[in-house]
Design a protein around this motif. Structure first.
Motif, short mmCIF file in Angstrom:
data_model
loop_
_atom_site.label_atom_id
_atom_site.label_comp_id
_atom_site.label_asym_id
_atom_site.label_seq_id
_atom_site.Cartn_x
_atom_site.Cartn_y
_atom_site.Cartn_z
N PRO A 120 0.82 -1.22 0.00
CA PRO A 120 0.00 0.00 0.00
C PRO A 120 0.85 1.27 0.00
O PRO A 120 2.06 1.22 0.21
CB PRO A 120 -0.78 -0.14 1.32
N ASN A 122 0.78 5.50 1.53
CA ASN A 122 0.16 6.24 2.63
C ASN A 122 -0.80 7.32 2.12
O ASN A 122 -0.89 7.60 0.93
CB ASN A 122 1.24 6.85 3.53
N TRP A 126 -1.44 9.32 -1.55
CA TRP A 126 -2.73 9.29 -2.23
C TRP A 126 -3.17 10.71 -2.58
O TRP A 126 -3.69 10.98 -3.66
CB TRP A 126 -3.79 8.65 -1.33
N ASN A 132 -2.12 4.37 -6.51
CA ASN A 132 -1.09 3.44 -6.06
C ASN A 132 -0.43 2.87 -7.31
O ASN A 132 -1.10 2.27 -8.16
CB ASN A 132 -1.73 2.31 -5.24
N THR A 135 -1.05 -1.08 -7.82
CA THR A 135 -2.38 -1.50 -8.27
C THR A 135 -2.68 -0.95 -9.67
O THR A 135 -3.48 -1.53 -10.40
CB THR A 135 -3.47 -1.04 -7.28
N GLU A 145 -6.38 -6.34 -0.59
CA GLU A 145 -5.66 -5.27 0.09
C GLU A 145 -5.68 -5.53 1.60
O GLU A 145 -6.40 -4.89 2.36
CB GLU A 145 -6.27 -3.91 -0.27
N GLU A 148 -2.23 -2.06 5.28
CA GLU A 148 -2.43 -0.62 5.29
C GLU A 148 -1.17 0.02 5.84
O GLU A 148 -0.39 -0.62 6.54
CB GLU A 148 -3.62 -0.23 6.18
N THR A 149 -0.95 1.30 5.53
CA THR A 149 0.19 1.99 6.11
C THR A 149 -0.18 2.55 7.47
O THR A 149 -1.34 2.87 7.74
CB THR A 149 0.66 3.16 5.21
N PHE A 173 3.77 -0.83 8.02
CA PHE A 173 2.47 -1.39 7.71
C PHE A 173 1.75 -1.96 8.92
O PHE A 173 2.34 -2.20 9.97
CB PHE A 173 2.61 -2.51 6.66
N SER A 176 -4.97 -4.99 7.63
CA SER A 176 -6.23 -4.32 7.40
C SER A 176 -7.19 -4.56 8.55
O SER A 176 -7.21 -5.64 9.15
CB SER A 176 -6.86 -4.83 6.10
#
Length: 225
Positions: A120, A122, A126, A132, A135, A145, A148-149, A173, A176
């Motif tokens: 991922p 951050n 974004w 990303n 992806t 996914e 997460e960061t 990380f 999730s």
């Protein structure tokens, strides 16, 4: 990449049969500047070398974390790849995601994963880049996914860090918060995908978290090494 108009020479089969013509997003001259990896490589990180034995870096990883992740990459990180990453990631030219999609997805599929987990980015990235990069290249694949960061992590670009700084970086990380997503990793062949394998620090941080979900196996694929 260079702005040259691409000319396509159709063969007889493409002209006669009702089939979809594959569009090229990079000219032959630019394509030749990228070095595809092949031949003998380290059985761990995929570095080109004279034998399949673990390279010195992978031996250190094995001693440090107790395992070696099997990583495969499509391209050598040469000057052409550096310029591509600069234009795609840091300039934010989203059109370039399609340049390596076909080759990268073929390499991923060759590993026969049950689940594919992207690295991922951050929230700050974004907001500034808007996508990303991992992806983007793998847009035709079904991704899980599961990572997460952590807030405040990965603020300094990895590309700006030297090896010592990369190796001493903290875990960026977390798993999730969606339990249904993380459940999909259990007893499955998990494949981590990222854009570039440099020291392996990012991949191993991701792998350590995924191991807590009891996968059958964990390996990784990156666009460049």
């Amino acid at each position: 990449m260079c702005g040259t108009q691409i000319e396509i020479d159709f063969n007889l089969r493409e002209l006669v049969l009702p089939m979809k013509i594959k569009k090229r997003s990079i000219c032959h001259q630019c394509d030749q500047e990228f070095e595809r990896l092949g031949g003998i490589r380290c059985d761990g990180c995929g570095r080109s070398q004279k034998s399949i034995d673990l390279c010195e870096d992978c031996q250190k990883w094995e001693h440090q974390v107790g395992f070696v992740i099997n990583n495969r990459s499509a391209f050598e990180y040469n000057d052409a790849m550096h310029e591509y990453m600069k234009q795609y990631k840091f300039t934010g030219d989203y059109r370039l995601r399609s340049v390596f999609t076909t080759e990268f997805e073929k390499l991923i599929s060759k590993q026969q994963p049950d689940v594919i987990v992207p690295i991922p980015i951050n929230k700050s990235t974004w907001q500034t880049r808007g996508f990303n990069q991992v992806t983007g290249i793998t847009s035709n694949l079904r991704l899980i996914e599961a990572l997460e960061t952590i807030n405040g992590s990965k603020e300094t670009r990895q590309s700006k860090k030297n090896r010592a700084e990369r190796m001493s970086s903290k875990q960026p990380f977390k798993l999730s918060g969606d339990v249904e997503i993380t459940k999909k990793i259990s007893h499955q062949r998990a494949l981590i995908v990222d854009d570039v394998y440099t020291t392996g620090r990012t991949i191993y941080y991701a792998a350590n978290l995924l191991l807590t979900l009891s996968p059958m196996s964990i390996s990784s694929v990156t666009l460049a090494r």
